[in-house]
Each structure stands twice: as C-alpha cells, then as structure tokens.
Motif scaffolding. Structure first.
Motif: not given
Length: 136
Positions: A7-20
C-alpha cells in the motif's frame, strides 16, 4: 512464488515500472520521446503558468497545463497551448492528446479544436474525466 500486496510506493514499484518500460521499448516501433515544457514566471521568479508535456512519435501528450487563478481569462493558457502545438508540428507531430477533469478545462480544450474521445463518469466518485484529441 507468492503474490504480495503493498500500500506504499517502494523500490519494487520503480523496478516494475522499469520492467514494463523495457518491454515496451523492445516491442513497439521506434519513436522519439522528447520533453516539451513551457514556463511563465512573474517578476520575482515565481512560477505562475506553464505546461508539462512531451512529444512522442506523432503525438503531443499534454500532462499538465496550469495558469494561476489571478491570470486566468487573459489568454495565457491559449498562448501556451498554441506555442506547444507549433513546436510539436515542428517536431513532426500530427496529433495532440490531453485529459482533464470536469472542474478543470473541458471547454477550454473544446474551444481550441479538441474533440472528446471518451469520458469517465463518476470519477473518482462523483466527477468526470474527459479525454480529448486534436489533429494538428
């Protein structure tokens, strides 16, 4: 494997965005993306109006167009939009895209030749969000 909910923005959020983004770049046709930002400052250097946008292939994509309350109705937004559209044409763009809420600027964009493509009703609860395009 385990699905996780955050429920928060995390490093995974950025990683997922970079993958797409990487996937999209590898699979779409080559196209140039270039920022197109316009700013208006007062005499003291305060930001009072402007646009954040980019040109992407054939498209001008307007993310934000802002004019401070005390300057609205003076043609500043129209000048900013015209400047962006002219620069976009110089970059080879043929179309423009913008979305706006019902309390923002639907009539403004319609006045400048934008046509509604679709609208989200009851967004997020009781408002409306409009999506417009224009042939440049």
């Amino acid at each position: 494997m385990e699905l996780k909910l955050e429920n928060t923005e995390s490093e995974r959020t950025h990683e997922l965005a970079n993958l797409i983004r990487a996937y999209n770049r590898a699979n779409r046709e080559p196209s140039k993306s270039e920022p197109l930002n316009i700013y208006l400052e007062d005499k003291e250097g305060n930001l009072v109006a402007g646009m954040v946008a980019e040109t992407f292939g054939n498209w001008l994509e307007i993310e934000y167009l802002y004019v401070s309350d005390d300057l609205r109705g003076q043609g500043i937004g129209s000048k900013i939009l015209e400047m962006a559209e002219n620069e976009s044409r110089n970059r080879g763009c043929k179309y423009s895209f913008v979305d706006t809420f019902n309390f923002q600027a639907p009539k403004f964009y319609e006045k400048h030749g934008y046509k509604e493509v679709f609208a989200l009703k009851k967004y997020p609860y009781t408002g409306e969000r409009y999506y417009y395009t224009k042939e440049l």
